[in-house]
Design a protein around this motif. Structure first.
Motif, PDB file in Angstrom:
ATOM      1  N   ALA A 111       0.837  -1.196   0.000  1.00 53.65           N
ATOM      2  CA  ALA A 111       0.000   0.000   0.000  1.00 53.65           C
ATOM      3  C   ALA A 111       0.874   1.250   0.000  1.00 53.65           C
ATOM      4  O   ALA A 111       2.073   1.196   0.269  1.00 53.65           O
ATOM      5  N   TYR A 112       0.245   2.366  -0.316  1.00 51.82           N
ATOM      6  CA  TYR A 112       0.909   3.666  -0.302  1.00 51.82           C
ATOM      7  C   TYR A 112       0.331   4.530   0.819  1.00 51.82           C
ATOM      8  O   TYR A 112      -0.893   4.536   1.037  1.00 51.82           O
ATOM      9  N   ALA A 117      -4.071  12.627  -0.881  1.00 59.02           N
ATOM     10  CA  ALA A 117      -4.513  11.644  -1.870  1.00 59.02           C
ATOM     11  C   ALA A 117      -4.332  12.148  -3.291  1.00 59.02           C
ATOM     12  O   ALA A 117      -4.415  11.368  -4.245  1.00 59.02           O
ATOM     13  N   ARG A 170       0.977  -3.405   3.455  1.00 62.84           N
ATOM     14  CA  ARG A 170      -0.192  -2.752   4.046  1.00 62.84           C
ATOM     15  C   ARG A 170      -0.239  -2.971   5.556  1.00 62.84           C
ATOM     16  O   ARG A 170      -0.595  -2.056   6.311  1.00 62.84           O
ATOM     17  N   GLU A 178      -3.286   5.231  10.612  1.00 58.91           N
ATOM     18  CA  GLU A 178      -4.366   5.414  11.584  1.00 58.91           C
ATOM     19  C   GLU A 178      -3.954   6.325  12.739  1.00 58.91           C
ATOM     20  O   GLU A 178      -4.776   7.062  13.284  1.00 58.91           O
ATOM     21  N   GLU A 184      -2.220   9.663   5.056  1.00 64.50           N
ATOM     22  CA  GLU A 184      -3.384   8.869   4.684  1.00 64.50           C
ATOM     23  C   GLU A 184      -2.995   7.756   3.730  1.00 64.50           C
ATOM     24  O   GLU A 184      -2.049   7.892   2.943  1.00 64.50           O
ATOM     25  N   MET A 185      -3.731   6.656   3.837  1.00 65.97           N
ATOM     26  CA  MET A 185      -3.475   5.528   2.958  1.00 65.97           C
ATOM     27  C   MET A 185      -4.249   5.717   1.656  1.00 65.97           C
ATOM     28  O   MET A 185      -5.444   6.026   1.668  1.00 65.97           O
ATOM     29  N   LEU A 186      -3.573   5.552   0.550  1.00 64.90           N
ATOM     30  CA  LEU A 186      -4.215   5.712  -0.750  1.00 64.90           C
ATOM     31  C   LEU A 186      -5.025   4.465  -1.087  1.00 64.90           C
ATOM     32  O   LEU A 186      -4.777   3.377  -0.579  1.00 64.90           O
ATOM     33  N   GLU A 187      -5.997   4.616  -1.966  1.00 66.47           N
ATOM     34  CA  GLU A 187      -6.852   3.493  -2.346  1.00 66.47           C
ATOM     35  C   GLU A 187      -6.098   2.459  -3.174  1.00 66.47           C
ATOM     36  O   GLU A 187      -6.362   1.267  -3.080  1.00 66.47           O
ATOM     37  N   LYS A 188      -5.151   2.915  -3.968  1.00 66.82           N
ATOM     38  CA  LYS A 188      -4.428   2.007  -4.863  1.00 66.82           C
ATOM     39  C   LYS A 188      -3.508   1.089  -4.068  1.00 66.82           C
ATOM     40  O   LYS A 188      -2.802   1.528  -3.154  1.00 66.82           O
ATOM     41  N   MET A 189      -3.526  -0.188  -4.406  1.00 67.38           N
ATOM     42  CA  MET A 189      -2.630  -1.161  -3.791  1.00 67.38           C
ATOM     43  C   MET A 189      -1.960  -1.996  -4.875  1.00 67.38           C
ATOM     44  O   MET A 189      -2.438  -2.072  -6.001  1.00 67.38           O
TER      45      MET A 189
END
Length: 237
Positions: A111-112, A117, A170, A178, A184-189
């Motif tokens: 994960a990124y 974002a 991830r 968190e 923030e964690m991006l949606e793309k994995m």
């Protein structure tokens, strides 16, 4: 999970293992929740529990050794310990230098995390730990790769503006995102690698088979899945 690292590990694979001896388990101790050093100064985490249970099932006496990531394969080959249990993904390149047991985790999505974002990952500067499968992925993606010796440094690079994002497992990044409202964690994995296994010298075929049986027994009775769920590592078997 993690990591691709080969440097000068083409050292001669001459160090063998006698099954009567203590098995030394080598880990990094810096990649929670897989492995970390707790407040007592002891190795802890998913792989500590897993390693202890595998040794118990295999009737082996084991001890833990910590080693920096960038020399973890060469020091296995040279005999400083007998097994790598450090969130090391099974890859064809590593398998040319050392051997692996069957996997004890399925591939964990990479994960990124970033400060925003609204970044273009195709043209971004992306931080990754040196010698990891994530670093290799970024290098071949067209993005600009910046490498750091430790996972903590990759996150710091985003916080201080040296990089736009971090790519890592991830399971490692989720608690950081968190806890830090600035990240923030991006949606793309990305799905990289073939899961994590124990790394051994190619000459230690008997030890490999011993651990393979122990891993399989944990898969068969559901205890491995229970451990994966406890530590929120990723997908169960």
């Amino acid at each position: 999970m993690k990591k691709l690292m080969l440097t000068t590990a083409a050292l001669a694979l001459t160090t063998g293992f006698a099954m009567a001896e203590t098995v030394r388990l080598g880990t990094e101790g810096a990649y929670p929740p897989y492995n970390f050093i707790n407040d007592k100064g002891e190795v802890d985490g998913f792989e500590r529990e897993l390693g202890d249970e595998l040794c118990k099932r295999a009737s082996l006496t084991c001890e833990w050794v910590t080693n920096d990531w960038d020399s973890i394969i060469p020091n296995l080959v040279s005999g400083n310990y007998d097994v790598i249990i450090a969130g090391m993904s099974i890859t064809d390149e590593r398998d040319e230098v050392i051997d692996f047991t069957q996997n004890y985790t399925l591939p964990d999505p990479s994960a990124y995390i970033a400060t925003s974002a609204d970044i273009d990952l195709n043209s971004a500067v992306i931080a990754a730990q040196t010698g990891t499968i994530q670093a290799s992925f970024v290098a071949s993606s067209g993005a600009t790769l910046v490498e750091y010796a430790t996972p903590e440094e990759t996150v710091a690079a985003v916080r201080n503006g040296e990089a736009d994002a971090v790519l890592a497992d991830r399971a490692y990044l989720l608690p950081i995102a968190e806890e830090d409202q600035g990240l923030e964690m991006l949606e793309k994995m990305e799905l990289i690698g073939g899961g994590i296994g124990l790394g051994l010298r190619e000459s230690d075929t008997e030890l490999k088979e011993t651990f393979n049986k122990a891993i399989q027994s944990m898969k068969d009775d559901g205890s491995l899945n229970a451990l994966i769920e406890k530590w929120d590592i990723g997908v169960t078997f």
